[in-house]
Design an enzyme around this catalytic site. Sequence first.
Site, PDB file in Angstrom:
ATOM      1  N   GLY A  23      -0.503 -16.798  -3.921  1.00 50.78           N
ATOM      2  CA  GLY A  23      -0.225 -15.745  -4.893  1.00 50.78           C
ATOM      3  C   GLY A  23       0.334 -14.510  -4.215  1.00 50.78           C
ATOM      4  CG  MET A  27      -4.319  -5.399  -2.102  1.00 56.80           C
ATOM      5  SD  MET A  27      -5.903  -6.257  -1.936  1.00 56.80           S
ATOM      6  CE  MET A  27      -6.808  -5.591  -3.347  1.00 56.80           C
ATOM      7  CG  ASP A 138      -8.305  -6.049  -8.341  1.00 57.00           C
ATOM      8  OD1 ASP A 138      -8.117  -5.783  -9.549  1.00 57.00           O
ATOM      9  OD2 ASP A 138      -7.450  -6.599  -7.626  1.00 57.00           O
TER      10      ASP A 138
END
Length: 374
Positions: A23, A27, A138
């Site tokens: 993915g 970041m 998150d």
Amino acid sequence: MSVRLYPEDPRRVGPYELYGRLGDGRMGALFHGRSADGRQVALRTVRPEFSADPLFPERLARETSALRRIDGPLLAPLLDVRLDVDPFCLVSAYLPGPSLAEALGRHGPWPEETVRSLGVSLAQGLVNLHDRGLAHRDLTPKNVVLTGDGPHLVDFGLAGVFDAGSQSAFGVPMGTLPFLPPELLSGKGGPGAAGDVFALGALLVHAAGGSPFGADRSSAVLRRVLHEDPALAPLSRPLRAVIGACLAKEPADRPNLRELHTALASAGRLTQRRLPEKVAELVLSRAPGPRPDPSDGPERLAAFRHRYEQVVAAGHPDEAPRAMVELGALEARAGNLDTATGWLERAAATGHPHHAPLARERLRHLPGGRHRHP
């Protein structure tokens, strides 16, 4: 689910070999890789805009020192942080399962009892983090990985490493709308346990097929998180009250995790047998399993054959070639040499760095000279 590496992706970072892309995010990119000792890992490279900050290496080392000490049955631990390679990278344990986001995308919303079980398990994992003074920051469906023994939290705490200087066009801190709590969006509060409770509430609504504030990153979603009541239509009235409390605008009005766990606990912890049927099959297809024994009877061999065929059908770039090799060996032991040849040739054609050479080697040693690869 891992896909093939892009042409521009690195094939190695430091001591880690990369062979799939899991993915991408704010970041950096996330890869499926292998350590020098053969352990499978999830490796996240750090985007250049972060590593170019002269203060970033010190912040990364400071923030991740605590994360490396965290472990637990529902957490994917951080194994390594490398500042001596280009790009910088963070290395976590690899979990062979689909994310919650993938499971929902493939097979749709979950029944309410399964949503309750998901909440029980994730609350337990978050308690493990919060008891050590950390917050996830998150919590989204893509950061929950489903395995046979339950859901696991991944990428916990990393948003804090990257938050400085990373505001979006709407001024949104590091994280994912609509799972960010109002206090972070308004700047009136910092991340913490209450923010994770808010994100968990939004995630459970999402798992049930809803979207409490909308599903994109628009300013409209931002406004709804800050000022409007959540949409809880997919939930029954009792569960609506429990999860609605998690989505309160004020952190002090939200239940703590132990209160939430008590409210949901009648469903029990989430395991593979509690998953929706299609999701359980998806989890099973990704799981490394026991190998068949030559003494196994026809029924047990048929069960292994079915299991491996499920793994192949799922198409994982590492597990599918492995399953093809195992099917080749299984059919060869059963005397089905033409079928064995077919599976091994398919495995060889994948070009996988480990399983393709193994398939070619087994083709060379099939009885009766049935191989077609030199």
